[in-house]
Write a protein that holds these residues in place. Structure first.
Motif, PDB file in Angstrom:
ATOM      1  N   SER A 124       0.829  -1.204   0.000  1.00 38.39           N
ATOM      2  CA  SER A 124       0.000   0.000   0.000  1.00 38.39           C
ATOM      3  C   SER A 124       0.863   1.253   0.000  1.00 38.39           C
ATOM      4  CB  SER A 124      -0.916   0.001   1.236  1.00 38.39           C
ATOM      5  OG  SER A 124      -1.864  -1.033   1.159  1.00 38.39           O
ATOM      6  N   HIS A 142      -6.091   0.797  -1.870  1.00 33.75           N
ATOM      7  CA  HIS A 142      -5.093   0.496  -0.851  1.00 33.75           C
ATOM      8  C   HIS A 142      -5.275   1.392   0.370  1.00 33.75           C
ATOM      9  CE1 HIS A 142      -3.364   3.583  -3.533  1.00 33.75           C
ATOM     10  NE2 HIS A 142      -2.784   4.063  -2.442  1.00 33.75           N
ATOM     11  N   LEU A 205      -4.979  -5.167   0.153  1.00 36.90           N
ATOM     12  CA  LEU A 205      -5.316  -4.183  -0.873  1.00 36.90           C
ATOM     13  C   LEU A 205      -6.003  -4.920  -2.014  1.00 36.90           C
ATOM     14  CD1 LEU A 205      -3.127  -4.580  -3.397  1.00 36.90           C
ATOM     15  CD2 LEU A 205      -1.621  -3.373  -1.849  1.00 36.90           C
TER      16      LEU A 205
END
Length: 218
Positions: A124, A142, A205
Motif C-alpha cells: 500500500s 489500498h 489491498l
C-alpha cells in the motif's frame, strides 16, 4: 549483501527455515561465517537445523508463535552471540519493526535499511509513493478502511475479476483471485487468515486482475 557484510560478521542467525535457511547457511559456510538456526517443534529434525553450527528452539509449530516471535528470536541471537540476523524471505524479511529491533539490540539486520523497508515493505505504501510520483499503477484500492463493506464496495468499483493481496509479505501468500462478487467475502476471509498466519498482519489491498498481461523489463 551477506558477502559484503561477512567481513564484519562472525556469526549469523537465520530467522527462517527450510530451503531458504539452507541456502543462507551454505553461503555462510563459503564465507567462513558461523551459523545459528531456529526451529519450532515441527522442525526439530529439519535439514537446516542439522546444517547449522548451532540451533535454538523458538516455540510451537504456528509461525506466529515461533518464526514471527521477535523477542524469542532476539534472545536466541543474544544467547548464541550472533552479530547478524538474516531473515531469508517472507516471515520478518519486510518487517521494519524487526529490522529496527535488531538495530536497537546491536545486531546487524542483513537486508535493506529500515527506511527502505518502510517505503517498500508495504504494498500500500509503495503504491502511494508511485502514485505521488505520477507512475501509472493498476487500478485498485489500498486505503486504511479495511471493513468488509468498504472492500466489497471498492471491488465493485474496480470491477471483477479482482485480486486481493496481503499488504505485507510476499511469495504469493495472502493472495486470492476473485472472479465473481458472490465469492468475494469468502475469499477475503481466507486471504486475511493466511496473511495473519504468515505475516502477523491481515491488512489487504485490491487490484484489478489483468488478463493476459505482458511483463516488461526496464
Amino acid at each position: 549483501v551477506l558477502a559484503t557484510m561477512s567481513k564484519q560478521l562472525n556469526k549469523v542467525l537465520i530467522a527462517n527455515r527450510g530451503e531458504i535457511a539452507c541456502r543462507v547457511i551454505r553461503t555462510c559456510n563459503r564465507l567462513g561465517v558461523d551459523t545459528v538456526a531456529l526451529f519450532s517443534d515441527a522442525d526439530r529434525n529439519a535439514m537446516h537445523v542439522e546444517m547449522a553450527d548451532e540451533a535454538y528452539h523458538v516455540g510451537p509449530p504456528p509461525a506466529a508463535l515461533s518464526y514471527l516471535n521477535v523477542p524469542l528470536i532476539l534472545e536466541a541471537a543474544k544467547s548464541s552471540g550472533a552479530d547478524g540476523i538474516h531473515p531469508g524471505y517472507g516471515f520478518l524479511s519486510e518487517n521494519e519493526g524487526f529490522a529496527q529491533s535488531c538495530a536497537d539490540s546491536g545486531v546487524a539486520f542483513i537486508g535493506p535499511p529500515v527506511k527502505a523497508i518502510q517505503a517498500m515493505g508495504s504494498k500500500s505504501t509503495s503504491k502511494a509513493i508511485m502514485i505521488d510520483a505520477n507512475v501509472p499503477v493498476t487500478p485498485g484500492y489500498h486505503g486504511e478502511d479495511q471493513s468488509v463493506e468498504r472492500l466489497l464496495d471498492e471491488a465493485k468499483r474496480i470491477k471483477f475479476p479482482v485480486l486481493i493481496k496481503a499488504t505485507l509479505g510476499g511469495g504469493g501468500k495472502g493472495m486470492r483471485l476473485v472472479e465473481r462478487e458472490e465469492d468475494f467475502v469468502a475469499m477475503l476471509d481466507a486471504c486475511k487468515r493466511e496473511a495473519m498466519k504468515s505475516f502477523n498482519d491481515d491488512n489487504v489491498l485490491l487490484e484489478r486482475f489483468v488478463v493476459q498481461p505482458r511483463h516488461v523489463e526496464f
